[in-house]
Design an enzyme around this catalytic site. Structure first.
Site, PDB file in Angstrom:
ATOM      1  N   GLY A 128      38.726 -13.408  27.666  1.00 35.89           N
ATOM      2  CA  GLY A 128      37.325 -13.055  27.493  1.00 35.89           C
ATOM      3  C   GLY A 128      37.030 -11.692  28.087  1.00 35.89           C
ATOM      4  O   GLY A 128      37.886 -11.081  28.737  1.00 35.89           O
ATOM      5  N   HIS A 145      48.965 -13.572  26.760  1.00 38.48           N
ATOM      6  CA  HIS A 145      48.427 -14.545  25.794  1.00 38.48           C
ATOM      7  C   HIS A 145      49.560 -15.356  25.157  1.00 38.48           C
ATOM      8  O   HIS A 145      50.002 -15.029  24.053  1.00 38.48           O
ATOM      9  CB  HIS A 145      47.648 -13.817  24.697  1.00 38.48           C
ATOM     10  N   GLU A 204      49.423 -18.055  23.707  1.00 35.83           N
ATOM     11  CA  GLU A 204      48.995 -18.724  22.464  1.00 35.83           C
ATOM     12  C   GLU A 204      49.464 -17.982  21.212  1.00 35.83           C
ATOM     13  O   GLU A 204      49.649 -18.583  20.162  1.00 35.83           O
ATOM     14  CB  GLU A 204      47.474 -18.903  22.455  1.00 35.83           C
ATOM     15  N   CYS A 222      44.776 -14.877  30.498  1.00 33.29           N
ATOM     16  CA  CYS A 222      44.194 -13.544  30.637  1.00 33.29           C
ATOM     17  C   CYS A 222      42.956 -13.571  31.548  1.00 33.29           C
ATOM     18  O   CYS A 222      43.102 -13.647  32.752  1.00 33.29           O
ATOM     19  CB  CYS A 222      43.899 -12.949  29.270  1.00 33.29           C
ATOM     20  N   MET A 270      43.157 -16.215  33.952  1.00 33.18           N
ATOM     21  CA  MET A 270      44.023 -15.977  35.121  1.00 33.18           C
ATOM     22  C   MET A 270      43.263 -15.110  36.139  1.00 33.18           C
ATOM     23  O   MET A 270      43.271 -15.377  37.345  1.00 33.18           O
ATOM     24  CB  MET A 270      45.313 -15.273  34.665  1.00 33.18           C
ATOM     25  N   PRO A 288      30.783 -21.862 -10.507  1.00 32.86           N
ATOM     26  CA  PRO A 288      30.956 -20.695  -9.618  1.00 32.86           C
ATOM     27  C   PRO A 288      32.366 -20.103  -9.714  1.00 32.86           C
ATOM     28  O   PRO A 288      32.539 -18.877  -9.653  1.00 32.86           O
ATOM     29  CB  PRO A 288      30.706 -21.280  -8.214  1.00 32.86           C
ATOM     30  N   THR A 289      33.367 -20.960  -9.908  1.00 37.40           N
ATOM     31  CA  THR A 289      34.742 -20.461 -10.036  1.00 37.40           C
ATOM     32  C   THR A 289      34.904 -19.692 -11.346  1.00 37.40           C
ATOM     33  O   THR A 289      35.559 -18.645 -11.396  1.00 37.40           O
ATOM     34  CB  THR A 289      35.728 -21.642  -9.950  1.00 37.40           C
ATOM     35  N   ASP A 330      40.124 -30.624   1.344  1.00 36.63           N
ATOM     36  CA  ASP A 330      40.220 -30.574   2.807  1.00 36.63           C
ATOM     37  C   ASP A 330      41.344 -31.504   3.259  1.00 36.63           C
ATOM     38  O   ASP A 330      41.488 -32.603   2.727  1.00 36.63           O
ATOM     39  CB  ASP A 330      38.899 -31.043   3.444  1.00 36.63           C
TER      40      ASP A 330
HETATM   41  N1  GLN Z   1      38.490  -8.666  30.305  1.00 37.19           N
HETATM   42  C1  GLN Z   1      39.779  -8.761  30.896  1.00 37.19           C
HETATM   43  C2  GLN Z   1      40.525  -7.440  30.836  1.00 37.19           C
HETATM   44  O1  GLN Z   1      40.200  -6.600  30.041  1.00 37.19           O
HETATM   45  C3  GLN Z   1      40.597  -9.857  30.270  1.00 37.19           C
HETATM   46  C4  GLN Z   1      40.929  -9.595  28.846  1.00 37.19           C
HETATM   47  C5  GLN Z   1      41.312 -10.830  28.079  1.00 37.19           C
HETATM   48  O2  GLN Z   1      41.052 -11.942  28.506  1.00 37.19           O
HETATM   49  N2  GLN Z   1      41.911 -10.635  26.911  1.00 37.19           N
HETATM   50  O3  GLN Z   1      41.465  -7.237  31.563  1.00 37.19           O
END
Ligand code: GLN
Length: 539
Positions: A360, A516, A518, A387, A390, A191-192, A241
């Site tokens: 989220g 964020h 992270e 986010c 919180m 494949p390579t 790996d």
């Molecule tokens: N949904 C939330 C907002 O839009 C939080 C966004 C997120 O967690 N990045 O404020």
């Protein structure tokens, strides 16, 4: 300044770690005394990664200047230990948008604007601008996707044009995959070989072939690739790996990968310095005590498979903090929807040393998250909310401590009687106009920390700068009530008076941040909030 460019392209299949391999190579080049930057090209028509579902595309990484990029930009920041900005990220959509804008402004002087060469020329212009802005001696350019795909052909054409224009300054590395089918029990190179031929048909001969596989590549396989693909033997790198992705730079060093890349550019090794990095990987290897962290989210399932790519920066930030604290992370991906179906499942949380809820959007799984937060708060399990994590903590506190029935974010319930989280100023119009792309509150903003808070203590400074990606915020109309009920406002944006951090008292660690953290954690400078969280979880 004479810039050198190394294009990294993928063969055989996606997802074999092109970004991580390029980033690890970047680090080793940097350790030899060179200024390195990295560019990521995504072949999608999307203008940025912000409008893509994380299950499909992985994490949306946010740069300091507010670009919503592919997660590989995060990988580059972590390995190269630099802030990468907008100019280093491009997609097909972004490139076409510039070409079309330029055409509308008559910048092509009345000539017919063609897909070739005008589109590749725009790609080249962007690559050169990024190299120039970073003052990079070596620029790594990762072309997303796999050779032979229709959608990355114009980027390969740009790369070919750059090599034709300055042959001494442009090199190619093919990151390929060598399967070891269990039924055969042998590593296969065919494949390579096909991938190299496909690349050849785009007018490109690779200078290096990096063979990703479950196992190391042995001599006969290297010989085959060298012979059939016309690549020098010592330019074929084995990349099996690894037990930790942070061991890859060492693996490359053992094969003189970076040194051979420098040689092929006519450059020499200026210094050798991987000491700090090695100390970091040694710390990972030495950790004995494990710490069990539950990450509660929803962007995991794709068909029958579970992926954690949507939370890659969170995962890496936990690893960095664990290396710092000297513990071994044991991470479980917990689906928040499960707690909605069966509340008794919450009891499994008592086996965890810490619980983290990352960012989220939308209603799916949110009630499960709120239940998890209530459990962590009441049972004094260290909690870090990022986010949405919180915002959910504020909702939980309002409902269960203040008794504000139905308290919610207007993202979920626009008619709630108690909108403790509501739209940021100016966002209403964006929603009315269905203007979703690139319109969240994005990028770095300052935050002033409250004396005496956990956050103030772990950061060790009064003002911090963190990256954001949200449309909703803490509603200041509820600030007094929530504070009176015991919620600590631990960080505020000094210009707009937005609440950026909440905490609860009498708890080993309970911190929710609107930003964020992270995205700013690096192996060699782990993020203070993650370190504080892991420390609380492991004590
Ligand atoms: N949904 C939330 C907002 O839009 C939080 C966004 C997120 O967690 N990045 O404020």
């Amino acid at each position: 300044m004479n810039h050198k460019y190394l294009f990294v392209v993928g063969g055989v299949m996606s997802g074999v770690g092109k970004g991580t391999s390029s980033a690890a190579l970047g680090l080793t080049l940097k350790s030899k005394g060179y200024k390195v930057t990295a560019i990521k090209i995504d072949p999608y028509v999307n203008v940025d990664a912000g409008t893509m579902n994380p299950v499909e595309h992985g994490e949306v990484f946010v740069t300091i200047d507010g670009d919503e990029t592919d997660q590989d930009i995060g990988t580059y920041e972590r390995y190269l230990d630099v802030d990468i900005t907008k100019v280093n990220y491009m997609t097909t959509g972004r490139v076409y948008q510039s070409v079309i804008e330029r055409e509308r402004n008559l910048e092509y002087g009345g000539k017919c604007v063609e897909v070739v060469p005008d589109v590749p020329e725009e790609v080249i212009r962007r690559i050169k601008t990024a190299a120039e802005m970073a003052q990079a001696e070596i620029t790594l350019i990762e072309v997303g996707g796999t050779v032979g795909e229709y959608q990355n052909i114009l980027f390969l054409e740009a790369a070919r044009m750059m090599r034709a224009e300055s042959p001494d300054d442009v090199r190619f590395a093919l990151v390929s995959y060598l399967p070891v089918p269990p039924s055969i029990g042998e590593m296969k190179t065919k494949p390579t070989q096909y991938a190299v031929r496909t690349l050849n048909s785009a007018g490109i001969q690779p200078d290096f072939v990096l063979g990703r596989s479950t196992l190391p590549m042995d001599k006969p396989r290297k010989e085959k690739i060298a012979r059939f693909c016309s690549v020098p033997w010592d330019h074929i790198i084995s990349a099996p790996d690894a037990s930790s992705i942070y061991n890859i730079p060492r693996m490359f060093e053992d094969q003189d990968f970076a040194e051979n890349v420098l040689k092929s550019f006519g450059l020499t090794v200026k210094q050798k310095d991987l000491a700090e990095w090695t100390a970091f990987t040694d710390r990972i290897a030495a950790a004995q005590q494990s710490v069990k962290i539950g990450v509660v989210g929803k962007y995991f399932s794709t068909g029958d498979f579970t992926l954690s790519d949507a939370y890659i920066s969170v995962l890496e930030a936990i690893k960095h903090a664990c290396a710092e604290v000297g513990v071994k992370p044991e991470i479980a991906w917990l689906n928040s929807e499960e707690y909605e179906k069966d509340a008794s499942k919450l009891n499994e949380l008592k086996d965890f040393d810490g619980v983290l809820i990352p960012g989220g959007f939308g209603s799916r799984g949110i009630e499960g998250k709120i239940k998890v937060i209530e459990y962590a708060r009441k049972n004094k399990i260290p909690y870090l909310g990022l986010c949405y994590g919180m915002q959910c903590a504020v909702i939980e506190f309002a409902r269960n401590e203040l008794g504000l029935l139905g308290a919610n974010t207007t993202e979920i319930d626009s008619a709630t009687k108690n909108p403790v989280i509501h739209l940021l100023p100016g966002q209403e119009q964006n929603l009315c106009d269905s203007s979703y792309g690139g319109t969240l509150r994005l990028g770095s903003y300052p935050c002033k920390l409250t004396e005496g808070s956990t956050s103030r203590e772990v950061y060790g400074s009064e003002t911090i700068s963190e990256r954001h990606r949200h449309r909703y915020e803490f509603n200041n109309d509820y600030r007094k009530q929530l504070e009176d009920a015991g919620l600590v406002i631990a960080g505020v944006n000094p210009e707009k008076d937005l609440v950026e951090i909440v905490e609860v008292k009498d708890h080993p660690f309970f911190v929710g941040v609107q930003f964020h953290p992270e995205f700013q954690s690096r192996p060699l400078s782990p993020h203070p909030l993650f370190v504080g969280f892991v420390r609380a979880a492991s004590s």
